[in-house]
Design an enzyme around this catalytic site. Structure first.
Site, PDB file in Angstrom:
ATOM      1  CB  SER A  24       3.368  -1.923   4.037  1.00 33.22           C
ATOM      2  OG  SER A  24       4.107  -0.771   4.386  1.00 33.22           O
TER       3      SER A  24
ATOM      4  CD  GLU B 275      -4.798   1.412  -5.333  1.00 30.13           C
ATOM      5  OE1 GLU B 275      -5.211   0.342  -4.877  1.00 30.13           O
ATOM      6  OE2 GLU B 275      -5.536   2.249  -5.882  1.00 30.13           O
TER       7      GLU B 275
ATOM      8  CB  CYS C  99      -1.579  -5.988  -2.979  1.00 31.37           C
ATOM      9  SG  CYS C  99      -1.874  -5.604  -4.696  1.00 31.37           S
TER      10      CYS C  99
HETATM   11  P1  NDP Z   1       6.643  -0.768   1.829  1.00 32.46           P
HETATM   12  O1  NDP Z   1       5.465  -0.046   2.359  1.00 32.46           O
HETATM   13  O2  NDP Z   1       7.660  -1.273   2.776  1.00 32.46           O
HETATM   14  O3  NDP Z   1       7.437   0.155   0.801  1.00 32.46           O
HETATM   15  C1  NDP Z   1       6.773   0.772  -0.277  1.00 32.46           C
HETATM   16  C2  NDP Z   1       7.515   2.036  -0.665  1.00 32.46           C
HETATM   17  O4  NDP Z   1       7.420   2.984   0.410  1.00 32.46           O
HETATM   18  C3  NDP Z   1       9.006   1.813  -0.905  1.00 32.46           C
HETATM   19  O5  NDP Z   1       9.415   2.629  -1.981  1.00 32.46           O
HETATM   20  C4  NDP Z   1       9.624   2.281   0.400  1.00 32.46           C
HETATM   21  O6  NDP Z   1      10.964   2.676   0.279  1.00 32.46           O
HETATM   22  C5  NDP Z   1       8.715   3.468   0.713  1.00 32.46           C
HETATM   23  N1  NDP Z   1       8.745   3.914   2.114  1.00 32.46           N
HETATM   24  C6  NDP Z   1       9.014   3.190   3.218  1.00 32.46           C
HETATM   25  N2  NDP Z   1       8.962   3.988   4.325  1.00 32.46           N
HETATM   26  C7  NDP Z   1       8.645   5.228   3.890  1.00 32.46           C
HETATM   27  C8  NDP Z   1       8.465   6.489   4.545  1.00 32.46           C
HETATM   28  N3  NDP Z   1       8.597   6.624   5.858  1.00 32.46           N
HETATM   29  N4  NDP Z   1       8.154   7.560   3.797  1.00 32.46           N
HETATM   30  C9  NDP Z   1       8.017   7.454   2.460  1.00 32.46           C
HETATM   31  N5  NDP Z   1       8.199   6.287   1.774  1.00 32.46           N
HETATM   32  C10 NDP Z   1       8.499   5.199   2.488  1.00 32.46           C
HETATM   33  O7  NDP Z   1       6.060  -1.953   0.903  1.00 32.46           O
HETATM   34  P2  NDP Z   1       6.824  -3.110   0.134  1.00 32.46           P
HETATM   35  O8  NDP Z   1       7.754  -2.560  -0.898  1.00 32.46           O
HETATM   36  O9  NDP Z   1       7.381  -4.070   1.121  1.00 32.46           O
HETATM   37  O10 NDP Z   1       5.601  -3.749  -0.672  1.00 32.46           O
HETATM   38  C11 NDP Z   1       4.740  -4.639  -0.079  1.00 32.46           C
HETATM   39  C12 NDP Z   1       3.416  -4.009   0.295  1.00 32.46           C
HETATM   40  O11 NDP Z   1       2.838  -3.368  -0.823  1.00 32.46           O
HETATM   41  C13 NDP Z   1       2.410  -5.040   0.733  1.00 32.46           C
HETATM   42  O12 NDP Z   1       1.732  -4.612   1.881  1.00 32.46           O
HETATM   43  C14 NDP Z   1       1.468  -5.112  -0.454  1.00 32.46           C
HETATM   44  O13 NDP Z   1       0.194  -5.569  -0.153  1.00 32.46           O
HETATM   45  C15 NDP Z   1       1.459  -3.722  -0.929  1.00 32.46           C
HETATM   46  N6  NDP Z   1       0.985  -3.658  -2.306  1.00 32.46           N
HETATM   47  C16 NDP Z   1      -0.265  -3.155  -2.575  1.00 32.46           C
HETATM   48  C17 NDP Z   1      -0.761  -3.150  -3.868  1.00 32.46           C
HETATM   49  C18 NDP Z   1      -2.096  -2.566  -4.201  1.00 32.46           C
HETATM   50  O14 NDP Z   1      -2.294  -2.213  -5.364  1.00 32.46           O
HETATM   51  N7  NDP Z   1      -3.024  -2.439  -3.290  1.00 32.46           N
HETATM   52  C19 NDP Z   1       0.015  -3.731  -4.969  1.00 32.46           C
HETATM   53  C20 NDP Z   1       1.302  -4.205  -4.574  1.00 32.46           C
HETATM   54  C21 NDP Z   1       1.753  -4.172  -3.281  1.00 32.46           C
HETATM   55  P3  NDP Z   1      12.205   1.664   0.531  1.00 32.46           P
HETATM   56  O15 NDP Z   1      11.683   0.276   0.421  1.00 32.46           O
HETATM   57  O16 NDP Z   1      13.140   2.000  -0.568  1.00 32.46           O
HETATM   58  O17 NDP Z   1      12.750   1.994   1.880  1.00 32.46           O
END
Ligand code: NDP
Length: 478
Positions: free
Chosen positions: A232, A251, A285
């Site tokens: 995100s 990304e 995404c």
């Molecule tokens: P999140 O941003 O919630 O989580 C992504 C990863 O970041 C997870 O492993 C999560 O861990 C980790 N994370 C969360 N907080 C932190 C932190 N403070 N420090 C370090 N790591 C952290 O995304 P989602 O999993 O909900 O995925 C959805 C998002 O991904 C959407 O916005 C989507 O658009 C984007 N996305 C982008 C793509 C691209 O190529 N541009 C492709 C696919 C998705 P945990 O969940 O284990 O807490």
């Protein structure tokens, strides 16, 4: 830790490590416990980075060996496609047919990276290009950047991890994976295959734990040289602010759009858009979130599009006939239910859908939307699409660009002239002509502008980010 369901361990320094803390992964369709995984703490994070640092100093990973390991992983992925697809369907809620496609795409991602490894090279610099250089020969060499940390999202738990692991290894770097906790079993399965394929101990570690604990700890470890993140925008921005001068690839999300122009093949566009607006319940995404129709084709398009939407089957991701599975959690489904209701209160028209049953959300089509509504301005990341009309192509371009995001845009048109001009006018990282914004080939450069991110993925491009360029100057007069 208690047993009962599948029990998974962490992968550190080539060993499977158990801890006394468990993380539960649930089946996203029926809510049953799917797996329990040992959870990493500070000690495991430190061991993982120490192991990566040790191999970086002591165990070079020869190019030919990289090639063989990566090709072997591709072969093993293909052989295990059914097994891994079933894991993705259960822990991620992705329909099994799409999950199988994801596994085969991952195999391709590994093959692409393996091939790139063989052609890694620097470049000659024309020393005569600047005056007063004298007799100097100039060129660049490439070397591994160092320890890479991959933080990945839930929605493509295999291929988006592969898009980080395969290029990192192909470029000769050790990598630490921090997968999304919701879908971490798939990453551990990939580690099993990497181990089987002969990856040198310490070149891959997988740490399961939340972003706010394990993720934060990884961000603060100064021994890591590069972070490659998909997820995100909020977390992406936080990572960039936390890691200081170290390198990062981001990304992030988008509210991607596709234009259907007056000269488009309307039936084809309607069929493909109805599929790609709701694939993986819109949790992609580059999912089709906004459709802009030329006003002259509205009626014909809407009739065809809604016909296809009404045929979509919503339900169990393990059923091969399912098109739209559950969202990642009931909380997320409830969030989008509220956003849709809010848009209707603000004047949007609900054409179909809008209903929720637990984490299942019906494919939803809105019209009459406008700026200021969350379903337009924010990333919906749910099976919800909004459709608006325009009268001139300039207006359509303005509508696509009127976004804080810029990942990809699709345009259906038969005009060659428009097809060539639009990539310069649309503020996105990729323009897809005669297909939806949701198209991606794994070897193409992929990444967005604005709040959609920084840097490009696709093995060849990710590898450039993951290597240091060293300039060599030889004074031939001495
Ligand atoms: P999140 O941003 O919630 O989580 C992504 C990863 O970041 C997870 O492993 C999560 O861990 C980790 N994370 C969360 N907080 C932190 C932190 N403070 N420090 C370090 N790591 C952290 O995304 P989602 O999993 O909900 O995925 C959805 C998002 O991904 C959407 O916005 C989507 O658009 C984007 N996305 C982008 C793509 C691209 O190529 N541009 C492709 C696919 C998705 P945990 O969940 O284990 O807490």
């Amino acid at each position: 830790m208690t047993t009962g369901t599948a029990v998974e361990r962490l992968f550190i320094a080539g060993e499977w490590v158990e801890t006394n803390r468990a993380h539960q992964v649930y089946n996203k369709y029926n809510g049953e416990l799917f797996a329990q995984i040992s959870m990493a703490g500070d000690q495991e994070v430190d061991s993982a980075v120490t192991a990566a640092e040790r191999v970086l100093r002591s165990t070079p990973f020869a190019v030919e060996h990289r090639y063989q390991v990566l090709m072997k992983v591709a072969e093993l992925l293909t052989e295990s496609a059914d097994e891994i697809a079933a894991i993705i369907a259960q822990e991620g809620g992705k329909p099994i047919t799409d999950a199988r496609v994801e596994v085969l795409r991952s195999a391709n991602t590994f093959q692409l990276a393996a091939n790139e490894a063989r052609y890694l090279t620097g470049s000659m610099i024309p020393s005569q290009a600047s005056p007063g250089i004298g007799s100097r020969m100039m060129y660049t060499v490439k070397k591994p950047i160092g320890i890479v940390c991959a933080i990945t999202p839930f929605n493509f738990p295999l291929n988006l991890v592969s898009h980080k692991v395969a290029p990192a290894l192909a470029a000769g770097n050790p990598i630490i994976i921090k997968p999304a906790s919701d879908t971490a079993v798939t990453s551990l399965k990939l580690c099993e295959l990497l181990e089987k394929a002969g990856v040198p101990k310490g070149y891959v570690q997988c740490l399961v734990g939340s972003g706010s604990t394990v993720g934060e700890r990884l961000l603060k470890d100064p021994r890591i040289q590069l972070y490659t993140f998909t997820g995100s925008p909020e977390v992406g921005k936080h990572i960039q602010q936390t890691i200081g001068m170290r390198k990062v690839t981001l990304e992030l999300g988008s509210n991607s759009a596709t234009i259907v122009h007056e000269d488009a093949h309307i039936q084809q566009a309607a069929a493909k858009l109805a599929k790609m607006a709701f694939a993986h319940a819109g949790q992609i995404c580059i999912s089709v979130q906004r459709i802009f129709l030329h006003e002259s084709i509205e009626q014909e398009f809407m009739q065809a599009f809604l016909g296809h939407v009404s045929n979509l089957r919503v339900g169990d991701p393990l059923d091969p006939l399912t098109d739209v599975g559950p969202m990642i959690s009931e909380k997320e489904a409830s969030r989008i239910e509220t956003w849709v209701q809010e848009s209707v209160e603000q004047g949007a028209k609900l054409i179909t859908g809008g209903k929720r049953n637990g984490s299942l959300f019906q494919p939803t089509v809105l019209t009459g939307v406008q700026k200021g509504m969350k379903v337009v301005d924010e990333e919906v990341f749910a099976p919800v699409v909004s459709i608006s009309t325009y009268s001139t192509i300039e207006e359509a371009i303005g509508l696509v660009n009127d976004s804080k995001y810029g990942l990809q845009a699709g345009v259906y048109t038969k005009s060659l002239s428009l097809a060539h001009r639009l990539p310069y006018l649309l503020e996105v990282g990729g323009v897809i002509i005669n297909d939806t914004c949701c198209f991606r080939a794994d070897h193409m450069p992929y990444g967005g502008v604005k709040e959609s991110g920084l840097g490009k993925e696709g093995p060849a491009y990710a590898m450039q980010e993951m290597m240091e360029t060293v300039t060599v100057v030889i004074n031939l007069d001495e």
